[in-house]
Scaffold this active site. Structure first.
Site, PDB file in Angstrom:
ATOM      1  N   SER A   1       0.845  -1.188   0.000  1.00 20.76           N
ATOM      2  CA  SER A   1       0.000   0.000   0.000  1.00 20.76           C
ATOM      3  C   SER A   1       0.880   1.237   0.000  1.00 20.76           C
ATOM      4  O   SER A   1       2.105   1.141   0.063  1.00 20.76           O
ATOM      5  CB  SER A   1      -0.904   0.002   1.229  1.00 20.76           C
ATOM      6  OG  SER A   1      -0.117   0.276   2.372  1.00 20.76           O
ATOM      7  N   LYS A   2       0.219   2.380  -0.051  1.00 22.24           N
ATOM      8  CA  LYS A   2       0.930   3.658  -0.160  1.00 22.24           C
ATOM      9  C   LYS A   2       1.994   3.851   0.909  1.00 22.24           C
ATOM     10  O   LYS A   2       2.997   4.504   0.669  1.00 22.24           O
ATOM     11  CB  LYS A   2      -0.070   4.810  -0.036  1.00 22.24           C
ATOM     12  CG  LYS A   2      -0.639   5.218  -1.360  1.00 22.24           C
ATOM     13  CD  LYS A   2      -1.468   6.469  -1.173  1.00 22.24           C
ATOM     14  CE  LYS A   2      -2.238   6.759  -2.448  1.00 22.24           C
ATOM     15  NZ  LYS A   2      -3.401   7.559  -2.254  1.00 22.24           N
ATOM     16  N   ARG A   3       1.732   3.298   2.102  1.00 20.27           N
ATOM     17  CA  ARG A   3       2.724   3.576   3.147  1.00 20.27           C
ATOM     18  C   ARG A   3       4.049   2.840   2.897  1.00 20.27           C
ATOM     19  O   ARG A   3       5.051   3.116   3.539  1.00 20.27           O
ATOM     20  CB  ARG A   3       2.141   3.295   4.526  1.00 20.27           C
ATOM     21  CG  ARG A   3       2.082   1.889   4.921  1.00 20.27           C
ATOM     22  CD  ARG A   3       1.211   1.664   6.153  1.00 20.27           C
ATOM     23  NE  ARG A   3       0.745   0.296   6.110  1.00 20.27           N
ATOM     24  CZ  ARG A   3       1.490  -0.725   6.444  1.00 20.27           C
ATOM     25  NH1 ARG A   3       2.696  -0.539   6.894  1.00 20.27           N
ATOM     26  NH2 ARG A   3       1.027  -1.955   6.327  1.00 20.27           N
TER      27      ARG A   3
ATOM     28  N   GLY B   1       5.523   3.100   0.012  1.00 20.67           N
ATOM     29  CA  GLY B   1       6.189   3.864  -1.048  1.00 20.67           C
ATOM     30  C   GLY B   1       5.274   3.936  -2.252  1.00 20.67           C
ATOM     31  O   GLY B   1       4.053   3.923  -2.114  1.00 20.67           O
TER      32      GLY B   1
END
Ligand code: GLU
Length: 474
Positions: A242-244, A246
């Site tokens: 997921s976005k966290r 990268g």
């Protein structure tokens, strides 16, 4: 049979790397079989679908080089066809109208939970029978698919092998909502049938939909495609990517300076292998790819490996190919290349050290414009009064130099060192700081050649001014 695969994203955001990998596998399989690849935009969820997301998907696919033979088809333009098929199932009593309200369904669910039964829609529940018997034509209703009650659905997933689900686990799925819109599982089946899809390659998050869809294929009298459900991609901590972790959007990889051929090579290996081979040309991928060699287990994203591949492709791809993508980053970093060397030269000189095109672009700036100031450490170390003589002599020789080629430039530096009876470094390092502003660069002959005569001479003058000022201050 001509193989036909598809990629069917819902346009609700960017093109996720997980989706891109699914698209790549689907595309590769079609190519490997001499088949066709279809792009279909699943935009039936009007609330969540946006034109911006459609554009992002098309842009991501094009950037990756995943061209489609047919489409993009849009589900939102096919409602008449879905309705026609809903009517057909209704007429054949393979679907039915259900008038139960949401409140009633919630009440039944609560009852089932209290009795520790599986919470599900039950067409034979007395309250549902009562509501449906009492309803009159024209009242709002949903259309439900009459799922078989007996037996089970068995299919052979190309990746996961045999999968069997008892029909008793599947309830009567809504195929048209009360607002008249058809639902995902139904549209997918009608589309895959109409579009002649032979192989459905998609994420394993859809595996629970497959038995339901197979029952709908059977009810419509449509041939059932082969399925291949790909495992998830995880972040380096084992959680779903997921976005966290990268970048997750394909276009973010472009922005961060990856080449599409590096990203596709990375993605193909993330969940598929051919022995221990790491580098695959596009043609090799096509020749070697098969669905049943895709891994069943989830794969962890490894940015270091992607960086390694990116560096490999920057160094080894056709410089013209790399230059096309580098130009985008030069523009992005406002570097005007019109008065400097060709990008292919920059790639030859600098790609060894750079891991991304962003680094390659920023490290090439001094070839095109004046550096702002000397790197403080490099200047302190190399632009000392003792360097004055070397800089003056090398500048004189460069000024006289008529053949601005690597070999001659190398000779000029050598001659300067010989004449002053010093080592090459005593000439080379001050010269390097003078012409680049910093202590690191490709070999000096190449650097001088690419910066050009006029600029090199004037930068040496600039360095000499610095040395003289320093001398005066001592
Ligand atoms: N539209 C679905 C999604 O984006 C994919 C459907 C499918 O591949 O069958 O998850």
């Amino acid at each position: 049979m001509t193989v036909k695969t598809r990629f069917a994203p819902s346009p609700t955001g960017y093109l996720h790397v997980g989706g891109a990998r699914t698209a790549l596998y689907s595309w590769l399989y079609a190519k490997s079989q001499g088949g066709k690849f279809v792009l279909r935009i699943e935009d039936t969820d009007i609330e969540r679908s946006t034109q911006e997301a459609v554009d992002a998907i098309l842009e991501g696919m094009s950037w990756l080089g995943l061209d489609w033979d047919e489409g993009p088809y849009y589900q939102s333009k096919r409602f008449d066809r879905y309705n026609e098929m809903v009517e057909k199932l209704l007429a054949e009593d393979k679907a039915y109208k259900c008038y139960a309200s949401k409140e009633l369904l919630d009440e039944i669910r609560a009852e089932q939970e209290a009795n520790k039964e599986m919470a599900r829609y039950d067409a034979n529940h007395p309250k549902i029978i009562a509501v449906n018997d009492a309803a009159t034509e024209g009242e709002p209703c949903v259309i439900r698919f009459r799922n078989p009650k007996e037996g089970s659905v068995i299919f052979n997933d190309e990746i996961r092998g045999n999968i069997e689900i008892a029909n008793s686990q599947l309830d009567d799925l809504i195929i048209r909502r009360s607002d008249g819109s058809p639902t995902y599982n139904f549209c997918v089946v009608v589309d895959d049938w109409d579009m002649g899809i032979t192989h459905v390659v998609r994420g394993e998050d859809h595996i629970n939909n497959t038995p339901r869809q197979i029952n709908i294929y059977k009810a419509l009298g449509a041939p059932i495609p082969t399925f291949a459900h790909c495992a998830m991609i995880l972040g380096d901590d084992g959680a779903k990517l997921s976005k966290r972790h990268g970048a997750v959007s394909v276009m973010q990889y472009r922005d961060e300076g990856y080449l599409p051929n590096a990203l596709t090579n990375y993605l193909v290996r993330l969940g598929w292998s051919h022995g221990d081979q790491e580098i695959f040309s596009q043609q090799e991928m096509i020749d070697l790819f098969s669905l049943n060699t895709i891994s069943k287990s989830a794969s962890a994203f490894n940015t270091d490996k992607l960086l390694w591949l990116n560096n490999h492709y920057m160094k080894t791809s056709d410089p013209e190919y790399v230059a096309g993508y580098l130009q985008w980053h030069m523009d992005n970093q406002n570097i005007d290349i019109s008065k400097g060397p060709a990008l292919t030269e920059i790639i030859g000189a600098l790609s060894e050290r750079a891991k991304t095109l962003v680094e390659l672009a920023s490290s090439s700036r001094y070839f095109y414009e004046e550096y702002e100031a000397f790197d403080a450490n490099a200047a302190k170390k190399h632009l000392r009064p003792v360097a004055k003589q070397a800089l003056i002599l090398v500048q004189t020789k460069l000024l006289a130099c008529e053949d601005w080629s690597d070999a001659t430039l190398q000779q000029v530096i050598q001659d300067t060192a010989d004449e002053l009876e010093v080592g090459m470094g005593k000439v080379g390092m001050p010269l390097r700081v003078a012409i680049t502003g910093a202590g690191q660069s490709p070999s000096l002959d190449v650097t001088l050649r690419l910066i050009g005569k006029e600029r090199s001479i004037s930068r040496i003058s600039r360095a000499l001014e610095f040395v003289v000022a320093r001398e005066a201050a001592q």
